[in-house]
Scaffold this active site. Structure first.
Site, short mmCIF file in Angstrom:
data_model
loop_
_atom_site.label_atom_id
_atom_site.label_comp_id
_atom_site.label_asym_id
_atom_site.label_seq_id
_atom_site.Cartn_x
_atom_site.Cartn_y
_atom_site.Cartn_z
N GLU A 1 0.83 -1.20 0.00
CA GLU A 1 0.00 0.00 0.00
C GLU A 1 0.87 1.26 0.00
O GLU A 1 1.85 1.36 0.73
CB GLU A 1 -0.87 -0.05 1.26
N THR B 1 15.33 7.83 27.74
CA THR B 1 15.21 6.47 28.28
C THR B 1 13.90 6.18 29.00
O THR B 1 13.76 5.14 29.64
CB THR B 1 16.37 6.19 29.25
N CYS C 1 -5.40 -3.46 2.78
CA CYS C 1 -5.16 -3.38 4.23
C CYS C 1 -6.45 -3.41 5.04
O CYS C 1 -7.05 -4.46 5.23
CB CYS C 1 -4.32 -2.15 4.55
N LYS D 1 -9.13 2.11 -2.10
CA LYS D 1 -9.47 1.50 -0.81
C LYS D 1 -10.89 1.89 -0.41
O LYS D 1 -11.29 3.05 -0.55
CB LYS D 1 -8.45 1.98 0.23
#
EC number: 6.3.5.1
Length: 610
Positions: A44, A441, A163, A111
């Site tokens: 896609e 982090t 999809c 789509k």
């Protein structure tokens, strides 16, 4: 017997890299031609990249994509292929697949259903196409069929679900394709990676091929295309409820091809791997793509010796190890932009990862040794220094300004945060000096409750683990020590997670400050993933956890209060990868108001419930 050889081609594309994107598609075409394939299916939006976001809303971007499609035509002599691109018709933009046969454009299939949950915002850019509608589109003076249609190649009738089309159960286009008696359905996708998601896809492919009594081919994009979402390059062939072929995931290559023959007798499915392995494969590839696409020279990390920063360090080490194993050293170095003579993986890690342990009087010898031994074990550069002078300088200036001394009894949060913030400027200097990405982090659990210092441990260019829970990180590190031969994690895994911002004699730990991480995870899944109210969470967890009612209510109250007041922090976290079934990045998965009443009425209901 349907005598078709299909090439399923996953490509690692980048928005606005028109030349590179086209070259990768042509490379896939040429490889498939060399293998005598009859049909090539690309993913896609592979011409421009799925992650193009608001570029889709412009007039010029879809137009440029059509121009790229025209440039592609001369490369398609002697073969049939499907390739994805956006197409604008007046005020509407459609997510389409173009079908090319022997150098000639045969049609466009748009789509029909948009993905609008979790990480997806497709309705912002695209308009769904109504089933059954077929028009003509002017393609550089030629009238091309555009809409709901099927095709024929060597007597094989085929059609498309793009999809999200396949995930819409009873409404999906596959039912109408079955009514048209297609033999083969293609599903070109841009389906984001999440740990465990491939099992869902496999089940969907089995179900689809059985439901529609056909061959079903699935092809996904590959790599960290544009920053946050990772695509795993899944390629599957299914037939009548069975997986006949499936490719390994998360390749470091730019173009990967799988060949499928429409023969039920030929089966070669690959195994599903555990989540721990999926995590390291996806994060390692995402870091590699992020580094090279941002034209950075590596990573810088404030290595505290704790679980989070150690995970980031190991992921860079695994990036090098896995990239070299798949690409070979020469190609890995070329893609990474490295020049020089490196004989070992550790030497390459030494070039790509700079770490520093920034201690204070509240830091322990255990965490220093943990950081030092891990850095040495993987080959990272390791610096260490004390920041007490900087902390004391800030502290004395404020004390002079307000006319009193700061104390732990009165100013706990202030004194903790200044230590984390004092570490930020100097580690940024290393990042700037080396044109490297500074790794933040924070994990998802900390993001939930704001247990992180803004402009301290949140400082960074990329936040690799912000989408996974602390509970997962702790367990993954133990798995990695054994299964990835990361012996440098031995000291890390022996430590109790702690911010080490209070005096050592207080024995500060994360779970003492918050709650047990497994409990936090269960509350988080119900509150954020499943969007339950505080009372609903309590009613569910009181049956599942062995906690007394008041303790459980206290944990739930703390979670919701900290969640509500810390949305502003989540808005400012560095870009993170989507790695798990959900995350708390407002740009990627879960949006929440910065200002709210903080569940005050809902928490009162919880307190009063007997």
């Amino acid at each position: 017997m349907m005598n078709l050889k299909i090439a399923a081609v996953s490509v690692n594309q980048t928005p606005l890299d028109w030349k590179g994107n086209l070259e990768r598609i042509v490379k896939g075409i040429n490889e498939a031609k060399s293998a005598d394939a009859d049909f090539i299916c690309f993913p896609e939006l592979s011409i421009c990249g799925y992650g193009s976001e608001d570029l889709f809303l412009s007039h010029w971007y879809p137009a440029r994509s059509l121009s790229q499609l025209k440039e592609l035509l001369p490369h398609t002599q002697g073969i049939t292929l499907a390739v994805g691109l956006p197409v604008r018709i007046e005020k509407e933009v459609y997510n389409t697949v173009a079908i090319i046969e022997d150098g000639s454009l045969k049609g466009f299939v748009p789509k029909q259903f948009m993905a609008i949950d979790g990480v997806h915002y497709e309705f912002r850019w695209f308009t769904p196409w109504p089933h059954g509608k077929l028009i003509e589109l002017d393609f550089f003076g030629e009238k091309i069929p555009f809409g709901d249609q099927i095709f024929n190649l060597k007597g094989v009738k085929y059609g498309f679900e793009i999809c999200e089309d396949a995930w819409r159960k009873e409404k999906r286009p596959g039912y109408r394709l079955q009514d048209r008696k297609v033999d083969l359905i293609f599903n070109p996708s841009a389906s984001h990676f999440a740990m465990g998601k491939t099992e869902e896809r496999i089940d969907l492919m089995k179900e689809s091929s059985k439901l529609f009594d056909c061959f079903y081919v699935y092809v996904n994009l590959l790599g960290n295309e544009s920053g946050r979402m990772i695509f795993d390059g899944e390629r599957i062939l299914a037939h009548k409820g069975k997986i006949l072929g499936r490719a390994p995931l998360l390749s470091f290559k730019d173009v990967v091809v799988s060949y499928f023959e429409l023969s039920p007798e030929k089966q070669n499915p690959s195994a599903v791997i555990p989540k721990e392995k999926e995590f390291v494969q996806a994060a390692a590839l995402a870091l590699f793509d992020y580094m090279r696409k941002s034209r950075s020279k590596g990573f810088v990390l404030s290595l505290s010796g704790g679980a989070d920063s150690s995970t980031c360090a190991v992921l860079v080490s695994e990036m090098v190890k896995r990239g070299i194993a798949e690409l070979g050293k020469e190609e890995f170095l070329n893609k990474a932009g490295l020049k020089g003579d490196f004989s070992t993986e550790k030497e390459i890690v030494h070039e790509l990862l700079i770490t520093a342990y920034q201690g204070t009087k509240n830091s322990s010898e255990d965490t220093f040794l943990s950081a030092k031994e891990l850095a040495e074990s993987i080959g990272a550069k390791f610096y260490h220094w004390e920041i007490d002078d900087e902390v004391n300088s800030y502290r004395s200036k404020i004390e002079k300004a307000i006319g009193r001394e700061l104390t732990w009894e009165q100013d706990d949060i202030t004194l903790q945060n200044i230590q984390a913030r004092a570490r930020s400027p100097i580690i940024w200097m290393l990042s700037n000096l080396n044109n490297a990405l500074l790794m933040a982090t924070s994990n998802r659990s900390e993001g939930d409750v704001g247990y992180t210092t803004m402009d301290g441990d949140t400082s960074g260019s990329i936040s690799p683990i912000a989408a996974v829970s602390k509970d997962f990180i702790i367990n993954w590190l133990k798995w990695a020590e054994k299964n990835l031969n990361q012996s440098g994690l031995a000291r890390v895994n022996a430590l109790q997670p702690s911010a080490e911002l209070r005096p050592l004699e207080t024995t500060q730990t994360d779970e003492k400050d918050l709650m047990p991480y497994p409990v936090l995870l269960e509350i988080e899944k119900l509150a954020i993933r499943d969007q339950k109210s505080p009372l609903d969470v309590y009613l569910i967890l009181k049956e599942e956890l062995t906690l007394d009612s008041q303790t459980l209510k206290g944990y739930i109250k703390k979670f919701y209060q900290l969640w509500a007041r810390n949305q502003w922090k989540r808005e400012r976290l560095a870009p993170s990868f989507h790695l798990d079934e959900f995350n708390v990045d407002p740009k990627t998965w879960y949006r929440f108001p910065i200002l709210s009443a903080g569940y005050s009425e809902e928490l009162k209901e919880l307190e009063n419930f007997n």
